[in-house]
Write an enzyme that holds these catalytic residues in place. Structure first.
Site, PDB file in Angstrom:
ATOM      1  N   ASP A   1       4.167  -3.643  11.054  1.00  0.00           N
ATOM      2  CA  ASP A   1       2.746  -3.305  10.832  1.00  0.00           C
ATOM      3  C   ASP A   1       1.942  -3.363  12.120  1.00  0.00           C
ATOM      4  O   ASP A   1       0.980  -2.600  12.299  1.00  0.00           O
ATOM      5  CB  ASP A   1       2.120  -4.177   9.743  1.00  0.00           C
ATOM      6  CG  ASP A   1       2.301  -5.657   9.964  1.00  0.00           C
ATOM      7  OD1 ASP A   1       1.603  -6.430   9.296  1.00  0.00           O
ATOM      8  OD2 ASP A   1       3.129  -6.048  10.797  1.00  0.00           O
TER       9      ASP A   1
ATOM     10  N   ARG B   1       0.833  -1.195   0.000  1.00  0.00           N
ATOM     11  CA  ARG B   1       0.000   0.000   0.000  1.00  0.00           C
ATOM     12  C   ARG B   1       0.872   1.250   0.000  1.00  0.00           C
ATOM     13  O   ARG B   1       1.902   1.278   0.662  1.00  0.00           O
ATOM     14  CB  ARG B   1      -0.894   0.012   1.236  1.00  0.00           C
ATOM     15  CG  ARG B   1      -1.862  -1.171   1.350  1.00  0.00           C
ATOM     16  CD  ARG B   1      -2.480  -1.205   2.726  1.00  0.00           C
ATOM     17  NE  ARG B   1      -3.425  -2.310   2.909  1.00  0.00           N
ATOM     18  CZ  ARG B   1      -3.059  -3.543   3.263  1.00  0.00           C
ATOM     19  NH1 ARG B   1      -1.773  -3.855   3.404  1.00  0.00           N
ATOM     20  NH2 ARG B   1      -3.974  -4.495   3.425  1.00  0.00           N
TER      21      ARG B   1
ATOM     22  N   SER C   1       6.495  -5.429   7.178  1.00  0.00           N
ATOM     23  CA  SER C   1       5.869  -6.494   7.975  1.00  0.00           C
ATOM     24  C   SER C   1       6.710  -7.759   8.080  1.00  0.00           C
ATOM     25  O   SER C   1       6.272  -8.859   7.731  1.00  0.00           O
ATOM     26  CB  SER C   1       4.501  -6.824   7.375  1.00  0.00           C
ATOM     27  OG  SER C   1       3.749  -5.662   7.242  1.00  0.00           O
TER      28      SER C   1
HETATM   29  N1  LIG Z   1     -12.352 -13.531   2.470  1.00  0.00           N
HETATM   30  C1  LIG Z   1     -11.286 -14.022   3.107  1.00  0.00           C
HETATM   31  N2  LIG Z   1     -11.406 -15.135   3.863  1.00  0.00           N
HETATM   32  C2  LIG Z   1     -10.343 -15.640   4.520  1.00  0.00           C
HETATM   33  N3  LIG Z   1      -9.114 -15.101   4.481  1.00  0.00           N
HETATM   34  C3  LIG Z   1      -8.946 -13.995   3.741  1.00  0.00           C
HETATM   35  C4  LIG Z   1     -10.009 -13.384   3.017  1.00  0.00           C
HETATM   36  N4  LIG Z   1      -9.517 -12.294   2.379  1.00  0.00           N
HETATM   37  C5  LIG Z   1      -8.198 -12.223   2.689  1.00  0.00           C
HETATM   38  N5  LIG Z   1      -7.875 -13.235   3.503  1.00  0.00           N
HETATM   39  C6  LIG Z   1      -6.550 -13.504   4.067  1.00  0.00           C
HETATM   40  O1  LIG Z   1      -5.939 -12.271   4.420  1.00  0.00           O
HETATM   41  C7  LIG Z   1      -4.659 -12.193   3.824  1.00  0.00           C
HETATM   42  C8  LIG Z   1      -4.392 -10.758   3.391  1.00  0.00           C
HETATM   43  O2  LIG Z   1      -4.305 -10.028   4.580  1.00  0.00           O
HETATM   44  P1  LIG Z   1      -4.084  -8.447   4.493  1.00  0.00           P
HETATM   45  O3  LIG Z   1      -3.912  -8.005   5.886  1.00  0.00           O
HETATM   46  O4  LIG Z   1      -5.138  -7.870   3.668  1.00  0.00           O
HETATM   47  O5  LIG Z   1      -2.760  -8.322   3.640  1.00  0.00           O
HETATM   48  P2  LIG Z   1      -1.240  -8.400   4.151  1.00  0.00           P
HETATM   49  O6  LIG Z   1      -1.089  -9.745   4.800  1.00  0.00           O
HETATM   50  O7  LIG Z   1      -0.457  -8.259   2.900  1.00  0.00           O
HETATM   51  O8  LIG Z   1      -1.057  -7.279   5.125  1.00  0.00           O
HETATM   52  C9  LIG Z   1      -4.659 -13.108   2.646  1.00  0.00           C
HETATM   53  O9  LIG Z   1      -3.351 -13.689   2.508  1.00  0.00           O
HETATM   54  C10 LIG Z   1      -5.676 -14.163   3.021  1.00  0.00           C
HETATM   55  O10 LIG Z   1      -5.014 -15.262   3.593  1.00  0.00           O
HETATM   56  O1  LIG Z   2       0.499  -8.038   7.583  1.00  0.00           O
HETATM   57  P1  LIG Z   2       0.999  -9.419   7.371  1.00  0.00           P
HETATM   58  O2  LIG Z   2       1.669  -9.606   6.083  1.00  0.00           O
HETATM   59  O3  LIG Z   2      -0.055 -10.437   7.636  1.00  0.00           O
HETATM   60  O4  LIG Z   2       2.176  -9.608   8.489  1.00  0.00           O
HETATM   61  C1  LIG Z   2       1.919  -9.981   9.805  1.00  0.00           C
HETATM   62  C2  LIG Z   2       3.212 -10.485  10.441  1.00  0.00           C
HETATM   63  O5  LIG Z   2       3.746 -11.510   9.607  1.00  0.00           O
HETATM   64  C3  LIG Z   2       4.918 -12.114  10.175  1.00  0.00           C
HETATM   65  O6  LIG Z   2       5.336 -13.154   9.337  1.00  0.00           O
HETATM   66  C4  LIG Z   2       6.034 -11.093  10.344  1.00  0.00           C
HETATM   67  O7  LIG Z   2       7.191 -11.686  10.910  1.00  0.00           O
HETATM   68  C5  LIG Z   2       5.542  -9.943  11.185  1.00  0.00           C
HETATM   69  O8  LIG Z   2       6.537  -8.940  11.271  1.00  0.00           O
HETATM   70  C6  LIG Z   2       4.253  -9.366  10.626  1.00  0.00           C
HETATM   71  O9  LIG Z   2       3.764  -8.387  11.523  1.00  0.00           O
END
Ligand SMILES: Nc1ncnc2c1ncn2[C@@H]1O[C@H](COP(=O)(O)OP(=O)(O)O)[C@@H](O)[C@H]1O
Ligand SMILES: O=P(O)(O)OC[C@H]1O[C@@H](O)[C@H](O)[C@@H](O)[C@@H]1O
Length: 507
Positions: free
Chosen positions: A230, A108, A177
């Site tokens: 994060d 983002r 993250s």
């Molecule tokens: N509708 C859904 N049902 C279950 N899990 C979901 C859904 N949408 C997203 N996810 C899970 O959330 C993860 C994305 O989390 P998010 O916090 O949006 O991104 P990031 O992990 O990159 O910070 C995806 O990898 C997936 O595993």
């Molecule tokens: O926002 P995401 O991708 O789900 O990350 C959550 C956590 O994922 C873990 O694998 C990292 O070691 C952490 O630093 C991070 O906070």
């Protein structure tokens, strides 16, 4: 004539018996296969037990490991990393700040305009995009050039709309993250990759330097004034809106948590002084481990197949990157045990092909014939025509895996509350029910698994109440912060940049 008729009658009888034998044989074999599949399910159900008693053991183990991780470097699998965030945004931050938020799945770019008064985020623009898969195993230069290019394009679009006077020196909050050993609020080196990343040349490198070098290559004169995990960004935003926020949890692609700790409890950093007497600690709880965790053979196999074997054991049982694959492995075992559906498809043998959002879609399929389950099994793992009773069992598998994940996440949260004496007991040392009035306690939450998977969220809340009891649980509030980690990073960039003198007391 009579003999012919008799002969025909005998032939018919023999044929009928033969057919009957075949039919009965098939039924016996089918029943035997069905019993095998049910046996696989029952075994899974038992292995994934998360009774309240077991969850309370996990709570205690988490609190003990937190202590151990604060007592000495390497004292626990919980790294308990210093964040150098000792004053959270107090609402007086003003100006326009940018933030980059690199998660496990999504990236983002944000611009946040702060009004300088409490909780007044005048506006924030967010652009979100999936991280190209190939970059996760490419080079650090490729990854950071992608990030810098995205930011450059975002800013150039802003210049086009030029209703924001361009800052001479743009300040940047960077949410990263992954586990980073920070040496200040703005600097830190990558300890290891987690989730699906494996860019070898980045390990041990300073994350902010890598970003600033990429920005320079793109002609952007910007400085990282906040490098945050994060969870820390999420805590910052949560606290900005609600001063009772004491911790933050992320459950998205990966999982982690951070919380406000007293500096005198961070024993491994003797003499650590902060203006507030406290500091946010990034637990990196994904790496938590305890013998009380209900680990199955599927978890062991998944770990062996993952890019980071023997790492992140807790994360691999509860976060979004992995839940779908655990379910796939169980379905695979059912098929191998019973060959009820003929040859196993190559896709069913492919790790991570069943993404968690699709597993959730099967779990939440409320159609009478489970048509969504049938479609996903057919289209994604190439198993057509699965009988309805087997589809019902697949849904039960999704439920067991998700329920275990949610309940363990709840136990992790209570472990933090226990560590800081907010679980209604006397804290780790007291061990007796405290008669102190339970303070209102807010935990900021973010991540696609919690925000997009209703059943997961419901199971997590249910477990929180079971572990804490109604009287205590009602004082514990979980609050979702949208884009919290990115906005929080911009807030921290602002608070670190403006060097607010009158920062809010942490504890
Ligand atoms: N509708 C859904 N049902 C279950 N899990 C979901 C859904 N949408 C997203 N996810 C899970 O959330 C993860 C994305 O989390 P998010 O916090 O949006 O991104 P990031 O992990 O990159 O910070 C995806 O990898 C997936 O595993
Ligand atoms: O926002 P995401 O991708 O789900 O990350 C959550 C956590 O994922 C873990 O694998 C990292 O070691 C952490 O630093 C991070 O906070």
């Amino acid at each position: 004539m009579g003999r012919v008729v008799l002969g025909m009658a005998v032939s018919v009888a023999v044929a009928t018996c033969a057919v009957a034998a075949v039919v009965v044989g098939r039924r016996v074999r089918s029943r035997r296969k069905w019993k095998k599949i049910v046996g696989v399910f029952r075994e899974l159900e038992e292995a994934c037990d998360t009774s309240v008693a077991r969850l309370k053991q996990v709570v205690d183990a988490m609190a003990v490991e937190m202590h151990a991780g604060l007592a000495s470097e390497g004292g626990s699998k919980l790294k308990m990393l210093l964040t150098f965030v000792d004053n959270l945004p107090n609402g007086r931050e003003g100006g326009t700040f940018y933030a980059l938020d690199l998660g496990g799945t999504n990236f983002r770019v944000l611009r946040v305009r702060l009004g300088g008064r409490r909780s007044s985020i005048l506006e924030h623009d967010v652009e979100r995009q999936p991280i190209p898969q190939h970059l996760m195993s490419s080079t650090s230069q490729d990854l950071f050039d992608f990030i810098a290019s995205s930011l450059k394009e975002f800013i150039e679009r802003e210049e086009d709309s030029s209703d924001h006077p361009l800052e001479k020196r743009r300040e940047l909050g960077f949410t990263f993250s992954f586990p980073v050993k920070q040496t200040s609020m703005t600097k830190g080196v990558l300890i290891k990759w987690t989730k699906g990343f494996s860019i070898e040349d980045m390990v041990g490198k300073d994350v902010s330097d890598s970003l600033e070098e990429a920005l320079m290559r793109k002609g952007l004169n910007m400085r990282v004034t906040a490098l945050v995990n994060d969870t820390v960004g999420t805590l910052a935003l949560g606290h900005y809106h609600d001063g009772d926020t004491v911790a933050a949890m992320i459950i998205g692609t990966g999982t982690n948590a951070c919380y406000l700790e007293r500096t005198d409890a961070i024993i491994k950093c003797q003499g650590l002084l902060t203006t507030s007497g406290g500091m946010v600690v990034n637990m990196e709880w994904g790496n938590f481990w305890s013998s009380h965790l209900p680990r199955t053979s599927y978890d062991i196999d998944l770990d062996a197949d993952s890019p980071n074997p023997n790492d992140q054991g807790f994360e691999k049982m509860i976060s979004g990157m992995y839940l779908g694959d655990i379910v796939r492995r169980v379905i695979l075992k059912m098929f191998l045990e019973s060959d009820i559906f003929g040859p196993v498809s190559s896709r069913l043998m492919t790790p991570f092909i069943l993404r968690t959002p699709l597993m959730a879609a099967m779990h939440e399929d409320d159609s009478p014939d489970l048509t969504e389950v049938a479609r996903i099994l057919k289209d994604i793992i190439e198993i057509p025509d699965v009988p309805l009773k087997v589809r019902k069992l697949v849904v039960k598998v999704c439920n067991v895996v998700t329920r275990r994940a949610a309940r363990l996440a709840a136990a992790g949260i209570v472990g933090i509350l226990k560590k800081i004496g907010r679980d209604g007991s006397g804290g780790i040392t007291g061990g007796r029910r405290s008669d102190m009035k339970m303070k209102r306690t807010v935990v900021a939450i973010e991540g696609g698994l919690y925000t997009s998977y209703l059943v997961f969220k419901e199971y997590l809340h249910e477990a929180l109440t079971e572990i804490l009891g109604e009287d205590i649980a009602k004082h514990v509030i979980l609050k979702v912060t949208e884009d919290g980690s990115g906005i929080g990073a911009a807030l921290l960039a602002a608070s670190n940049s403006s060097n607010n003198v009158d920062n809010i007391q942490l504890l």
